[in-house]
Scaffold this active site. Structure first.
Site, mmCIF file in Angstrom:
data_model
loop_
_atom_site.group_PDB
_atom_site.id
_atom_site.type_symbol
_atom_site.label_atom_id
_atom_site.label_comp_id
_atom_site.label_asym_id
_atom_site.label_seq_id
_atom_site.Cartn_x
_atom_site.Cartn_y
_atom_site.Cartn_z
ATOM 1 N N LYS A 22 0.840 -1.202 0.000
ATOM 2 C CA LYS A 22 0.000 0.000 0.000
ATOM 3 C C LYS A 22 0.876 1.254 0.000
ATOM 4 O O LYS A 22 0.650 2.180 -0.780
ATOM 5 C CB LYS A 22 -0.880 -0.009 1.257
ATOM 6 C CG LYS A 22 -1.443 1.354 1.637
ATOM 7 C CD LYS A 22 -2.374 1.276 2.820
ATOM 8 C CE LYS A 22 -1.776 1.592 4.166
ATOM 9 N NZ LYS A 22 -1.452 2.989 4.424
ATOM 10 N N ASN A 23 1.883 1.262 0.880
ATOM 11 C CA ASN A 23 2.652 2.491 1.050
ATOM 12 C C ASN A 23 3.647 2.734 -0.080
ATOM 13 O O ASN A 23 4.354 3.744 -0.076
ATOM 14 C CB ASN A 23 3.337 2.495 2.419
ATOM 15 C CG ASN A 23 2.306 2.668 3.522
ATOM 16 O OD1 ASN A 23 1.151 3.021 3.245
ATOM 17 N ND2 ASN A 23 2.694 2.408 4.759
ATOM 18 N N ARG A 94 -4.885 10.314 3.688
ATOM 19 C CA ARG A 94 -3.805 11.262 3.898
ATOM 20 C C ARG A 94 -2.728 11.192 2.826
ATOM 21 O O ARG A 94 -2.094 12.178 2.495
ATOM 22 C CB ARG A 94 -3.172 10.893 5.242
ATOM 23 C CG ARG A 94 -3.035 12.047 6.083
ATOM 24 C CD ARG A 94 -2.337 11.770 7.346
ATOM 25 N NE ARG A 94 -1.964 13.067 7.849
ATOM 26 C CZ ARG A 94 -0.888 13.707 7.480
ATOM 27 N NH1 ARG A 94 -0.035 13.147 6.663
ATOM 28 N NH2 ARG A 94 -0.642 14.914 7.941
ATOM 29 N N ASP A 118 -4.686 12.726 12.332
ATOM 30 C CA ASP A 118 -5.563 11.558 12.243
ATOM 31 C C ASP A 118 -5.428 10.697 13.487
ATOM 32 O O ASP A 118 -4.844 11.135 14.480
ATOM 33 C CB ASP A 118 -5.350 10.780 10.939
ATOM 34 C CG ASP A 118 -3.990 10.097 10.874
ATOM 35 O OD1 ASP A 118 -3.272 10.103 11.895
ATOM 36 O OD2 ASP A 118 -3.661 9.563 9.809
ATOM 37 N N ASP A 307 4.393 0.401 11.795
ATOM 38 C CA ASP A 307 3.173 -0.219 11.269
ATOM 39 C C ASP A 307 2.993 -1.671 11.725
ATOM 40 O O ASP A 307 1.974 -2.291 11.419
ATOM 41 C CB ASP A 307 3.168 -0.161 9.728
ATOM 42 C CG ASP A 307 3.069 1.271 9.224
ATOM 43 O OD1 ASP A 307 2.713 2.156 10.022
ATOM 44 O OD2 ASP A 307 3.352 1.497 8.030
HETATM 45 N N1 EPU Z 1 6.567 14.508 10.471
HETATM 46 C C1 EPU Z 1 6.644 15.840 10.788
HETATM 47 N N2 EPU Z 1 6.717 16.749 9.771
HETATM 48 C C2 EPU Z 1 6.705 16.376 8.454
HETATM 49 C C3 EPU Z 1 6.614 15.001 8.139
HETATM 50 C C4 EPU Z 1 6.551 14.088 9.172
HETATM 51 O O1 EPU Z 1 6.653 16.214 11.948
HETATM 52 O O2 EPU Z 1 6.771 17.253 7.574
HETATM 53 C C5 EPU Z 1 6.471 13.529 11.568
HETATM 54 C C6 EPU Z 1 5.102 12.831 11.574
HETATM 55 O O3 EPU Z 1 4.130 13.599 12.248
HETATM 56 C C7 EPU Z 1 5.425 11.534 12.271
HETATM 57 C C8 EPU Z 1 6.861 11.227 11.811
HETATM 58 O O4 EPU Z 1 7.387 12.475 11.332
HETATM 59 O O5 EPU Z 1 5.414 11.719 13.643
HETATM 60 C C9 EPU Z 1 6.976 10.198 10.708
HETATM 61 O O6 EPU Z 1 6.164 10.551 9.608
HETATM 62 P P1 EPU Z 1 6.488 10.125 8.111
HETATM 63 O O7 EPU Z 1 6.403 11.346 7.269
HETATM 64 O O8 EPU Z 1 7.719 9.306 8.045
HETATM 65 O O9 EPU Z 1 5.247 9.179 7.782
HETATM 66 P P2 EPU Z 1 4.178 9.310 6.621
HETATM 67 O O10 EPU Z 1 4.858 9.516 5.330
HETATM 68 O O11 EPU Z 1 3.122 10.255 7.023
HETATM 69 C C10 EPU Z 1 4.246 6.761 6.044
HETATM 70 C C11 EPU Z 1 3.233 5.646 5.955
HETATM 71 C C12 EPU Z 1 2.789 5.261 7.353
HETATM 72 C C13 EPU Z 1 4.021 4.822 8.140
HETATM 73 C C14 EPU Z 1 5.062 5.955 8.162
HETATM 74 C C15 EPU Z 1 6.343 5.583 8.864
HETATM 75 C C16 EPU Z 1 2.160 6.014 3.853
HETATM 76 C C17 EPU Z 1 0.928 6.359 3.107
HETATM 77 N N3 EPU Z 1 2.096 6.057 5.178
HETATM 78 O O12 EPU Z 1 3.566 7.857 6.657
HETATM 79 O O13 EPU Z 1 1.911 4.155 7.199
HETATM 80 O O14 EPU Z 1 3.639 4.508 9.459
HETATM 81 O O15 EPU Z 1 5.370 6.331 6.805
HETATM 82 O O16 EPU Z 1 6.881 4.444 8.306
HETATM 83 O O17 EPU Z 1 3.170 5.699 3.264
HETATM 84 C C18 EPU Z 1 0.147 2.714 7.763
HETATM 85 O O18 EPU Z 1 0.318 2.150 6.676
HETATM 86 O O19 EPU Z 1 -0.579 2.225 8.676
HETATM 87 C C19 EPU Z 1 0.817 3.983 8.009
HETATM 88 C C20 EPU Z 1 0.422 4.834 8.931
#
Ligand code: EPU
Length: 420
Positions: A22-23, A94, A118, A307
């Site tokens: 998915k990701n 998201r 979220d 995850d």
């Molecule tokens: N963060 C910030 N500022 C930013 C970006 C991130 O503070 O500009 C913080 C976030 O709030 C969080 C941390 O950094 O606390 C990590 O966030 P990250 O950006 O790495 O995660 P994401 O891209 O929002 C993706 C996956 C998540 C997975 C995370 C970490 C997708 C669609 N989602 O999220 O997947 O947990 O990376 O590996 O790719 C899931 O599949 O259940 C899921 C939540």
């Protein structure tokens, strides 16, 4: 309202196949808009989020088809595309934010509804914005939209991310591959899904060095070409089935996986006492005793994935001994622990640590699956709880797991989707 009705089930046994991640697929679909013409993705999971991303791309002017029988998505991108992602889609998913980099690279502008926080945390966007600003974008927010403009085009830059954010890395990389000149992006996320995205971008004509490391060197190109790409296997779905085998003292062979993307997860499962064999794209996980509790600390890849944290808390809750689980990525990801406590788990949260004292058996009850991984973990817990567990809010699980119930029943689990 739909729910999963879960009964205590004997050892899960048999074979299960994992689809593409998915990701990864959501970002690959977003990346497709950077090249005019027909991009084809194979090994696409049949999940709700893929349908939401397909709808988002259609609204940008692309023709998107999802052939479920062949697990293929085709995206036909016109010469001129829109630049707006509406709130009704962004609030459902998201990951819609991942069209930001591609749109600003392709059109010089993007209006993306702000996703807000979220169930698992507040999820800032500051790192995405800082990276895009370095590449020459002006960013402001207005009426709930993020307005991003690059009137003079994008220019390569030296960027150091504050944190190896998955989403920020993806957006900044996708923008940088079409920027003028060279970019050096430091402290990038190294998740297998990022490697998959970079590999696809390279096939499209992008110039990226250092793929899989924490520094990416990118030489901008004028244009990208459409391509065909096979989505990397879903290591989180594979990990969920592996944990199910351990929790139910079963014997499951998982097909279509990339074991090298799951090394720390497999090491932790071995520490519980599981026997794990991997041959090419197959992983066999078998367990003959009650699992031993293991400590977990979530970190960006190659650390333990957040995850799979809820699934590991579910496992630890029926293990012998006590464990400490530390969550470093999402501040609200322990929300589901209160639901697990409704099933009798002995869990205690202190900040971003969760102390779990293993019990022999849990006790079935109605619980709410607050996000995709929480929902899956509560179902796993239901498999080892007496009587019946109802897990509500199943739409979250549908966002990330294809044929969740069918796969579980194929392994001998007593799980049904019911109307409540
Ligand atoms: N963060 C910030 N500022 C930013 C970006 C991130 O503070 O500009 C913080 C976030 O709030 C969080 C941390 O950094 O606390 C990590 O966030 P990250 O950006 O790495 O995660 P994401 O891209 O929002 C993706 C996956 C998540 C997975 C995370 C970490 C997708 C669609 N989602 O999220 O997947 O947990 O990376 O590996 O790719 C899931 O599949 O259940 C899921 C939540």
């Amino acid at each position: 309202m739909e729910a999963f009705r879960v009964e205590r089930s004997g050892p899960l046994k048999g074979d299960v196949r994992v689809p593409g991640a998915k990701n990864s697929v959501l970002k690959l679909m977003a990346a497709a808009v950077m090249a005019e013409g027909l991009t084809t993705l194979t090994n696409v999971p049949q999940i709700l989020d893929v349908e939401i991303m397909a709808e988002l791309l259609r609204r940008l002017g692309c023709k998107v088809e999802h052939d479920i029988a062949t697990s293929t998505v085709t995206i036909d991108v016109p010469a001129k595309i829109g630049h707006k992602a509406d709130y009704d889609l962004v609030r459902k998913m998201r990951a819609s934010i991942s069209v930001l980099g591609p749109l600003v690279a392709r059109c010089g502008e993007a209006d993306i509804a702000l996703p807000g926080g979220d169930a698992i945390g507040s999820r800032g966007l500051d790192i995405h914005m800082q990276g895009l600003e370095k590449l020459g974008c002006h960013v402001h927010s207005e009426h709930g939209y993020l307005i991003v403009r690059a009137e003079n085009g994008l220019s390569g830059a030296n960027i150091a991310l504050d944190f190896p954010s998955v989403g920020a890395t993806e957006n900044v990389v996708m923008a940088a591959v079409l920027a003028k000149g060279n970019s050096n992006i430091d402290n990038v996320a190294r998740e297998p899904e990022i490697v998959d995205l970079c590999n696809m971008l390279v096939k499209m004509g992008a110039k990226i060095n250092g793929i899989g490391s924490s520094v990416l060197e990118i030489t901008g190109v004028k244009k990208l070409n459409p391509t065909t790409h096979n989505v990397v296997p879903d290591r989180i779905v594979a990990g969920t089935w592996a944990i199910a085998a351990v929790m139910t003292q079963g014997d499951i062979t998982i097909h279509g996986v990339k074991p090298s993307d799951m090394e720390l997860v497999l090491e932790k499962l071995r520490d519980t006492g599981a026997e794990i064999k991997s041959v090419e794209d197959r992983l066999n996980v078998s367990m003959h005793t009650r699992p031993k509790a293991v400590d977990i600390v979530t970190l960006p890849y190659p650390g333990f994935p957040t995850d799979l944290q809820p699934q590991m808390i579910a496992l630890n809750s029926i293990a012998t001994g006590s464990s400490m689980v530390t969550e470093n990525l999402f501040e609200a990801r322990f929300r589901f622990v209160n639901e697990l406590a409704r099933l009798g788990a002995d869990v205690k949260i202190n900040g971003h640590h969760c102390l779990v004292r293993g019990k022999e058996i849990l006790s079935g009850a109605p619980v709410e699956g607050t996000d995709v991984r929480a929902g899956a973990s509560l179902v796993l817990a239901g498999l080892v709880a007496d009587d019946v567990t109802y897990v509500t809010e199943v739409h979250h699980v549908d966002r990330g797991y294809s044929n969740f119930v069918e796969n579980l029943t194929g392994l001998g689990a007593n799980v049904k989707r019911v109307e409540m």
